[in-house]
Write a protein that holds these residues in place. Structure first.
Motif, PDB file in Angstrom:
ATOM      1  N   LEU A  95     -12.530 -18.205 109.624  1.00 34.20           N
ATOM      2  CA  LEU A  95     -11.517 -17.470 108.877  1.00 34.20           C
ATOM      3  C   LEU A  95     -10.122 -18.047 109.100  1.00 34.20           C
ATOM      4  O   LEU A  95      -9.284 -18.050 108.187  1.00 34.20           O
ATOM      5  CB  LEU A  95     -11.547 -15.993 109.285  1.00 34.20           C
ATOM      6  CG  LEU A  95     -12.814 -15.227 108.894  1.00 34.20           C
ATOM      7  CD1 LEU A  95     -12.824 -13.846 109.537  1.00 34.20           C
ATOM      8  CD2 LEU A  95     -12.917 -15.106 107.379  1.00 34.20           C
ATOM      9  N   GLU A  98      -9.784 -20.945 106.847  1.00 39.25           N
ATOM     10  CA  GLU A  98      -9.621 -20.480 105.462  1.00 39.25           C
ATOM     11  C   GLU A  98      -8.189 -20.039 105.187  1.00 39.25           C
ATOM     12  O   GLU A  98      -7.715 -20.134 104.048  1.00 39.25           O
ATOM     13  CB  GLU A  98     -10.588 -19.324 105.175  1.00 39.25           C
ATOM     14  CG  GLU A  98     -12.035 -19.750 105.054  1.00 39.25           C
ATOM     15  CD  GLU A  98     -12.942 -18.594 104.665  1.00 39.25           C
ATOM     16  OE1 GLU A  98     -12.468 -17.421 104.699  1.00 39.25           O
ATOM     17  OE2 GLU A  98     -14.113 -18.842 104.320  1.00 39.25           O
ATOM     18  N   ARG A  99      -7.496 -19.575 106.235  1.00 44.93           N
ATOM     19  CA  ARG A  99      -6.099 -19.163 106.074  1.00 44.93           C
ATOM     20  C   ARG A  99      -5.131 -20.341 106.182  1.00 44.93           C
ATOM     21  O   ARG A  99      -3.920 -20.164 106.091  1.00 44.93           O
ATOM     22  CB  ARG A  99      -5.749 -18.103 107.120  1.00 44.93           C
ATOM     23  CG  ARG A  99      -6.433 -16.763 106.924  1.00 44.93           C
ATOM     24  CD  ARG A  99      -5.951 -16.046 105.662  1.00 44.93           C
ATOM     25  NE  ARG A  99      -4.525 -15.748 105.707  1.00 44.93           N
ATOM     26  CZ  ARG A  99      -4.003 -14.586 106.127  1.00 44.93           C
ATOM     27  NH1 ARG A  99      -4.818 -13.606 106.515  1.00 44.93           N
ATOM     28  NH2 ARG A  99      -2.700 -14.387 106.120  1.00 44.93           N
ATOM     29  N   TYR A 101      -4.971 -22.671 108.857  1.00 45.79           N
ATOM     30  CA  TYR A 101      -4.543 -22.991 110.214  1.00 45.79           C
ATOM     31  C   TYR A 101      -5.593 -23.828 110.940  1.00 45.79           C
ATOM     32  O   TYR A 101      -6.792 -23.720 110.676  1.00 45.79           O
ATOM     33  CB  TYR A 101      -4.295 -21.701 111.005  1.00 45.79           C
ATOM     34  CG  TYR A 101      -3.101 -20.923 110.501  1.00 45.79           C
ATOM     35  CD1 TYR A 101      -1.844 -21.107 111.045  1.00 45.79           C
ATOM     36  CD2 TYR A 101      -3.239 -20.028 109.443  1.00 45.79           C
ATOM     37  CE1 TYR A 101      -0.747 -20.413 110.567  1.00 45.79           C
ATOM     38  CE2 TYR A 101      -2.155 -19.330 108.947  1.00 45.79           C
ATOM     39  CZ  TYR A 101      -0.905 -19.531 109.514  1.00 45.79           C
ATOM     40  OH  TYR A 101       0.186 -18.854 109.027  1.00 45.79           O
ATOM     41  N   GLU A 236     -12.456 -10.368 111.231  1.00 47.88           N
ATOM     42  CA  GLU A 236     -11.546 -10.191 110.104  1.00 47.88           C
ATOM     43  C   GLU A 236     -10.240  -9.542 110.539  1.00 47.88           C
ATOM     44  O   GLU A 236      -9.149  -9.976 110.123  1.00 47.88           O
ATOM     45  CB  GLU A 236     -12.211  -9.327 109.018  1.00 47.88           C
ATOM     46  CG  GLU A 236     -13.346 -10.005 108.277  1.00 47.88           C
ATOM     47  CD  GLU A 236     -14.661 -10.026 109.059  1.00 47.88           C
ATOM     48  OE1 GLU A 236     -15.605 -10.715 108.626  1.00 47.88           O
ATOM     49  OE2 GLU A 236     -14.737  -9.355 110.119  1.00 47.88           O
ATOM     50  N   ARG A 240      -6.638 -11.517 110.532  1.00 48.07           N
ATOM     51  CA  ARG A 240      -5.636 -10.940 109.639  1.00 48.07           C
ATOM     52  C   ARG A 240      -4.331 -10.692 110.380  1.00 48.07           C
ATOM     53  O   ARG A 240      -3.244 -11.043 109.894  1.00 48.07           O
ATOM     54  CB  ARG A 240      -6.145  -9.636 109.031  1.00 48.07           C
ATOM     55  CG  ARG A 240      -5.114  -8.952 108.130  1.00 48.07           C
ATOM     56  CD  ARG A 240      -5.629  -7.618 107.618  1.00 48.07           C
ATOM     57  NE  ARG A 240      -6.006  -6.713 108.702  1.00 48.07           N
ATOM     58  CZ  ARG A 240      -5.122  -6.021 109.425  1.00 48.07           C
ATOM     59  NH1 ARG A 240      -3.825  -6.154 109.200  1.00 48.07           N
ATOM     60  NH2 ARG A 240      -5.542  -5.208 110.380  1.00 48.07           N
ATOM     61  N   ALA A 243      -2.820 -14.295 111.483  1.00 52.64           N
ATOM     62  CA  ALA A 243      -2.461 -15.154 110.357  1.00 52.64           C
ATOM     63  C   ALA A 243      -1.387 -14.517 109.478  1.00 52.64           C
ATOM     64  O   ALA A 243      -0.482 -15.215 108.994  1.00 52.64           O
ATOM     65  CB  ALA A 243      -3.702 -15.486 109.536  1.00 52.64           C
ATOM     66  N   ASP A 244      -1.456 -13.201 109.258  1.00 48.04           N
ATOM     67  CA  ASP A 244      -0.417 -12.538 108.464  1.00 48.04           C
ATOM     68  C   ASP A 244       0.942 -12.688 109.132  1.00 48.04           C
ATOM     69  O   ASP A 244       1.954 -12.948 108.470  1.00 48.04           O
ATOM     70  CB  ASP A 244      -0.730 -11.049 108.283  1.00 48.04           C
ATOM     71  CG  ASP A 244      -1.799 -10.782 107.228  1.00 48.04           C
ATOM     72  OD1 ASP A 244      -2.282 -11.757 106.608  1.00 48.04           O
ATOM     73  OD2 ASP A 244      -2.160  -9.602 107.044  1.00 48.04           O
ATOM     74  N   ASP A 247       2.073 -16.281 108.829  1.00 45.62           N
ATOM     75  CA  ASP A 247       2.514 -16.543 107.459  1.00 45.62           C
ATOM     76  C   ASP A 247       3.941 -16.046 107.239  1.00 45.62           C
ATOM     77  O   ASP A 247       4.766 -16.730 106.619  1.00 45.62           O
ATOM     78  CB  ASP A 247       1.592 -15.845 106.457  1.00 45.62           C
ATOM     79  CG  ASP A 247       0.249 -16.545 106.300  1.00 45.62           C
ATOM     80  OD1 ASP A 247       0.085 -17.664 106.838  1.00 45.62           O
ATOM     81  OD2 ASP A 247      -0.639 -15.957 105.652  1.00 45.62           O
TER      82      ASP A 247
END
Length: 267
Positions: A95, A98-99, A101, A236, A240, A243-244, A247
């Motif tokens: 995951l 996928e983000r 990183y 997940e 989240r 990564a959020d 970001d």
């Protein structure tokens, strides 16, 4: 040194040097450095020691400077491939890639291998930061960018400097060391904008209860310090949160750079 250590793994890494069999030393470089019973003669007899330390930072910075945004995954080296934590770390890494990183681990077996494996399988950058240990088992096969270190403090600097956050799965003393160092750095404002996520409330629950009911109650930490990390139960949720946050930090930095470029130059 027990000869049983001399037959573990594919070899013993001492910086860039690979040793096997009776060439494996009885002490690590860290142990020799921290041994206060040693006389000051080493300053004259081994002047390269300081340069070795310097070289670890130079090599680490050089290898990782162009890595791009990354997230570190920590956890036990003893976790077997059929354990749920292994699959959880693998999912986290997938995951993360996928983000957008890279994934950084300690490069060894267990949860570290799972993290590197998930990143590699997802087509991302899989980083391993290895360390010289008496029971060295070598860099796992899923690392596609690996750096070996003699000294823990140099290695730990790379984890923090090049990661946008930590995802911490169940582990032992080494995992605790990384976790509490990161918490201390955030608490003392040595680093900012750094999310730390613990995965597995059943594993971390006792520690959190102790921090809340004993450590904070006795005034050893502020109750607000318990907000420096998050506890989740799924890959997940963990990805989240980290990564959020990463970001948003990158977006703010990009906006700040854009604004500075548009500032008029006074003549």
């Amino acid at each position: 040194m027990s000869t049983s250590f001399r037959h573990l793994g594919p070899g013993y890494r001492k910086g860039p040097v690979l040793l096997r069999g009776n060439q494996i030393p009885g002490e690590t470089s860290d142990k020799r450095l921290l041994d206060n019973s040693e006389s000051a003669d080493w300053v004259h007899q081994d002047p390269w020691r300081v340069l070795r330390i310097q070289s670890e930072f130079v090599e680490g910075f050089g290898a990782l400077a162009e890595l791009g945004p990354a997230i570190s995954i920590f956890g036990s080296a003893r976790t077997k491939q059929d354990h749920p934590d292994y699959d959880l770390a693998r999912q986290c890494a997938h995951l993360i890639v996928e983000r957008g990183y890279a994934v950084i681990t300690g490069g060894g077996p267990g949860v570290m291998e799972a993290g590197n494996r998930g990143a590699d399988e997802a087509g991302g950058v899989s980083v391993g930061l290895g360390i010289e240990l008496p029971f060295e088992q070598g860099m796992n096969e899923h690392v596609n960018l690996g750096v070996n270190f003699r000294y823990f403090f140099a290695r730990k600097t790379m984890f923090v400097k090049y990661a946008s956050g930590f995802i911490v799965l169940p582990g032992g003393f080494g995992t605790f060391d990384e976790l509490f160092e990161a918490l201390t750095l955030v608490q003392t404002h040595k680093i900012t904008e750094f999310p730390i996520v613990l995965v597995g409330s059943d594993y971390w629950g006792g520690l959190l209860d102790w921090l809340r009911t004993t450590v904070a109650t006795r005034g050893m930490i502020n109750p607000a310090d318990l907000d420096l990390f998050h506890v989740v139960d799924t890959a997940e949720e963990a990805v989240r949160i980290v990564a959020d946050h990463a970001d948003s930090v990158q977006a703010a930095a990009a906006q700040s750079l854009h604004d500075s470029d548009e500032e008029p130059v006074e003549g």
